[in-house]
Design a protein around this motif. Sequence first.
Motif, mmCIF file in Angstrom:
data_model
loop_
_atom_site.group_PDB
_atom_site.id
_atom_site.type_symbol
_atom_site.label_atom_id
_atom_site.label_comp_id
_atom_site.label_asym_id
_atom_site.label_seq_id
_atom_site.Cartn_x
_atom_site.Cartn_y
_atom_site.Cartn_z
ATOM 1 N N GLY A 1 11.038 -20.947 -36.860
ATOM 2 C CA GLY A 1 11.982 -20.345 -37.785
ATOM 3 C C GLY A 1 11.362 -19.127 -38.434
ATOM 4 O O GLY A 1 10.188 -19.146 -38.786
ATOM 5 N N THR A 2 12.130 -18.057 -38.563
ATOM 6 C CA THR A 2 11.595 -16.843 -39.169
ATOM 7 C C THR A 2 12.695 -16.091 -39.900
ATOM 8 O O THR A 2 13.855 -16.069 -39.470
ATOM 9 C CB THR A 2 10.947 -15.934 -38.115
ATOM 10 O OG1 THR A 2 10.384 -14.783 -38.766
ATOM 11 C CG2 THR A 2 11.956 -15.478 -37.076
ATOM 12 N N THR A 3 12.320 -15.507 -41.017
ATOM 13 C CA THR A 3 13.225 -14.616 -41.747
ATOM 14 C C THR A 3 12.569 -13.258 -41.942
ATOM 15 O O THR A 3 12.924 -12.524 -42.856
ATOM 16 C CB THR A 3 13.598 -15.219 -43.117
ATOM 17 O OG1 THR A 3 12.401 -15.406 -43.890
ATOM 18 C CG2 THR A 3 14.319 -16.539 -42.955
ATOM 19 N N ALA B 1 12.268 -7.044 -36.874
ATOM 20 C CA ALA B 1 12.855 -7.677 -35.696
ATOM 21 C C ALA B 1 11.870 -7.652 -34.537
ATOM 22 O O ALA B 1 10.998 -6.783 -34.457
ATOM 23 C CB ALA B 1 14.144 -6.952 -35.307
ATOM 24 N N ASN B 2 12.000 -8.621 -33.639
ATOM 25 C CA ASN B 2 11.151 -8.672 -32.459
ATOM 26 C C ASN B 2 11.728 -7.746 -31.396
ATOM 27 O O ASN B 2 12.532 -8.144 -30.554
ATOM 28 C CB ASN B 2 11.057 -10.101 -31.935
ATOM 29 C CG ASN B 2 10.121 -10.204 -30.734
ATOM 30 O OD1 ASN B 2 9.419 -9.252 -30.406
ATOM 31 N ND2 ASN B 2 10.115 -11.363 -30.090
ATOM 32 N N THR C 1 8.483 -15.780 -28.267
ATOM 33 C CA THR C 1 8.415 -16.555 -29.507
ATOM 34 C C THR C 1 7.913 -17.972 -29.229
ATOM 35 O O THR C 1 7.780 -18.774 -30.155
ATOM 36 C CB THR C 1 9.790 -16.628 -30.184
ATOM 37 O OG1 THR C 1 10.725 -17.228 -29.275
ATOM 38 C CG2 THR C 1 10.267 -15.233 -30.572
ATOM 39 N N ARG C 2 7.644 -18.278 -27.972
ATOM 40 C CA ARG C 2 7.086 -19.578 -27.568
ATOM 41 C C ARG C 2 6.094 -19.354 -26.433
ATOM 42 O O ARG C 2 6.389 -18.631 -25.479
ATOM 43 C CB ARG C 2 8.188 -20.531 -27.114
ATOM 44 C CG ARG C 2 7.655 -21.866 -26.575
ATOM 45 C CD ARG C 2 8.795 -22.723 -26.045
ATOM 46 N NE ARG C 2 8.289 -23.920 -25.381
ATOM 47 C CZ ARG C 2 8.031 -25.084 -25.988
ATOM 48 N NH1 ARG C 2 8.257 -25.197 -27.295
ATOM 49 N NH2 ARG C 2 7.576 -26.122 -25.319
ATOM 50 N N VAL C 3 4.907 -19.947 -26.570
ATOM 51 C CA VAL C 3 3.886 -19.901 -25.520
ATOM 52 C C VAL C 3 3.408 -21.318 -25.272
ATOM 53 O O VAL C 3 3.025 -22.027 -26.217
ATOM 54 C CB VAL C 3 2.688 -19.008 -25.924
ATOM 55 C CG1 VAL C 3 1.557 -19.140 -24.909
ATOM 56 C CG2 VAL C 3 3.117 -17.560 -26.050
ATOM 57 N N ASN D 1 3.869 -11.789 -37.569
ATOM 58 C CA ASN D 1 4.731 -11.119 -36.596
ATOM 59 C C ASN D 1 5.823 -12.080 -36.127
ATOM 60 O O ASN D 1 5.607 -13.297 -36.087
ATOM 61 C CB ASN D 1 3.919 -10.672 -35.371
ATOM 62 C CG ASN D 1 3.046 -9.461 -35.668
ATOM 63 O OD1 ASN D 1 3.485 -8.520 -36.315
ATOM 64 N ND2 ASN D 1 1.807 -9.501 -35.205
ATOM 65 N N PRO D 2 6.975 -11.564 -35.726
ATOM 66 C CA PRO D 2 8.048 -12.431 -35.222
ATOM 67 C C PRO D 2 7.878 -12.761 -33.739
ATOM 68 O O PRO D 2 8.839 -13.126 -33.064
ATOM 69 C CB PRO D 2 9.303 -11.588 -35.469
ATOM 70 C CG PRO D 2 8.827 -10.181 -35.298
ATOM 71 C CD PRO D 2 7.416 -10.164 -35.849
#
Length: 699
Positions: free
Chosen positions: A421-423, A427-428, A434-436, A480-481
Motif C-alpha cells: 500500500g502506498t500514498t 507516481a511510479n 512493485t513486487r519482487v 520510492n513507489p
Amino acid sequence: MRAKVRLTGHPLGNAASVAVLMALLTPSVFAAGESTLGTVTVTGAAASGAQKDQKRLQKVAGNTAVIDNRQVEQGRAANAEDVLALQPGVFAQGTSGTAANKISIRGSGLNTFYQGYVLGTKFLFDGLPITGPGGTQEDFLDMQGIDHTEVLYGGNASEYAALSLGGAINFVSKTGRTDPGNYARFEVGSYGYRKQQLSTGGVVGDSDYYINVLHNERDGYQDQANNEGRGLAANFGHVFSPKLETRLFVKYREEQLTNGNTLTRQQLKHDPRSNSAPTGRRKDGTTFIGNKTTYTFDDGNKLEVGASYNNYPLLNGWRYSPTPQDWRSKDINLTLRYFRTGDRLFGLPSDSSIIFSNTRASLADVKSHNRSTGAKIQETNYTGSRDTVLTFGNELQLTDALWLSSGLSFVNIRRKAEIEGTTLTTANTSNLPTRVEYVENDLAPRLGLRYQINPEFQLFGNVSRSIDPPVTWQLGSTGNPFLYDVRPQKATTFEVGVRGSHGIFDGSLTLYRSWVQDELLTVVVRQASATQDQLTATSNASPTIHQGIEAGLNALLWTGASGDTLDLRQAYTLNDFKYRDDDTFGGNELPSLPRQVYQAELAYRQASGFYASLNLRAASSYYIDYANTWQAPSYLLWGAKVGFQAPSRKWEVFADLRNLTDQRYASAANTAYNANGRDSANFYPGDAFSVTTGVAVRF
C-alpha cells in the motif's frame, strides 16, 4: 551501474610491489602465526577458550584470527571498532560513537551508506547466526559479555555456513566456567561517555550460569547526537553426561540513538560538530534467544544442534524525521553441524563435516507514516525471505606435512518484497516493479592446500566461491513507489599466504584476489535534510575486482629479568577494488574504503601489573563517488593507554587516550554517484581528542 570488464594493473600482478612489502616486513614475517595480529596471549584458564579456538583455526587453509576480548578490555571496549583494531584486512570504524560501526572485510559491503547495517559478512553468537535476510542489526555489536572473537576471512568461514565475500565473525560468550565470580566495571570519558557493567557467573554441580547487565550513554561529539542503551547478556549451561551438554543463550537490548548527519570536507575541517539534520532511531527490545546442544558419539564424532529466534524492532526516524518508519524483523534460525574425525579415505587420514543452516524471516515489514498527520504513507512486506545452506567439507592428510581441504555448498535463496500500500505523491513512472519474488539455487565449491614447512612455518592457499544475496531492504523500502529487482552477488576468490612464528616474531602474510560478478553497490541519491530523509538505490554492478594484501607482524622486542616486556604489533592492509572496464566508469576505483591502512601498537608491560602503550592508525585518502572525482582526506591518529592490573587480578584501572593530535578526519563516508569534483556532505566526522577512564573490580 552496468558494465563490461577490463583488468588493469594490480598489486598481485606486480612482483616489485610484493617484494618491497615483504622486504619492509622482513623475512621474519614468514614466521607468521595465526592470521594477523589476533594472536592470543594465554593468561591462564581465562584465555583457554581463545587458545583452543586459535588452535582449531590453524587447521584452516586460509586466513583466520582469534582476538582475546580480555586484552581489548584493558582500554575502552565499547564496540566492534575497539575489538577489531589491529586486524589486517578488516575495516572497522564507528560513526556517532555508537555500536553502529562500518565493518568491511576484503571490501565486503564497502559502500554501506549510513551508521550500521554491516553487509557482506555473517555475524554469529556462539555459532548461532544473528545475520539474516534483513542483514545484521548493529545494536548487538556492543561486545557485551564476549570472551573472544573469531574472524574467518572469505571462503574460510564455511564451518559456519557463511558464503559471504567477507566471511564470518563469531562472538564467543563468557560463561560461568570461563568467567566465574562477580565483576563490576565503570567507564567515563569525553563527550559525555558513561558505561556501567555488572556480571556474575559460577558453576553449580553440572550446571553453570553467566549474567551480564549493562547501561551506556553518550552526549555525542556532534551536536544533538546523544545515545543511550541498556542490555542483558546471559547464558545457562548443563552437562547431562560426558556425551551430552546444552547451553541456552539470551540477549536483550534497548537503544535510543540520535545520529549525526554527514558533513562536507569544509565542515569537517572547520565545524565538525555541526548537525543540522540529525536522525533519531529507537530499538524497543532487540532480542536473541538461542540454544546449542552438543552430543558426542562413542567414536568421538560430534553433532551440534542449534536453534535461535531473533527479534529486531526498529523505529527509524523516531525523532526529527518527517516520515518515520516502523520496521519489524523476526527471524527463525536452525543450524546443524556434524563433525567426523579419525576416518580414512583412500587409505589416508580424513576429517569431514556436514553443516546445515537455515534463516527465515518469519515476520518482516516496514511501514512509514506522516509525522504531522499520522497517516500511513507506504507499507512493504518481506516475510518469507530466507537463506538456506548445506555444506559438505573434508580435510584429507596427503602426507605428514600436507593437507587437502575440499568442500561443496548447496545454496537456496528466496527473496520476497511487495509494496502492499502506498500514498506517495510520486507516481511510479518507471518500469520498475512493485513486487519482487524469486528463488535461486547455487553451488559454492572450495578447494585448499595447507603445507607445514617445518614446526614454525605454514603455507596455505585456496580457491572458493562466495554468494551474497541482497538483504531485503536493498530491494526497496518506503522512499520510492517501486522496488529494485537486484540479484545475488557472486565471486571467485583465490588466496595464498604464510603464517608462523620464529624467535621474537610471529605474524602472517596473505594475498587474495576476487573476481566479482553482479556486485551489490549502493548509492545515495538524496541527502538527508530537515524536511527529507536520505534516499538510496542499490543495483548489480558490472564485473569488478577485489584484491589486496593482509599482513600482520608481532615482535617481542625486549624481556626484562623480572618478566617485564616490550612488544610491537603491526597490521598493514592494501585494498585494491575496481571496475573491470565499465561502460561508464572504465577501470575506476570502487569508493568508500581507504586504499591503504596501517596500524601499530608499542606496549610495555610490567610483571607487577603496570602497562602503557602507544598506538597509531594511518589511512590513505579514498574516493567517495563512483566517478572518482572527490576524496575523503587521509589521516594519521595517535593514541595511548596506561593502566594497572593488580597481580591478584581482583581490580584494574586504566586511561585510554585517542586522537592525541586532535586531528579532524572522516571515520566513514557515504557513497555518491558522481560528485563532479565538488565538496558535498558525505563525511561522518571522527571524534576529536578524547579520554576514557575506567575501573574494574572482581569480587
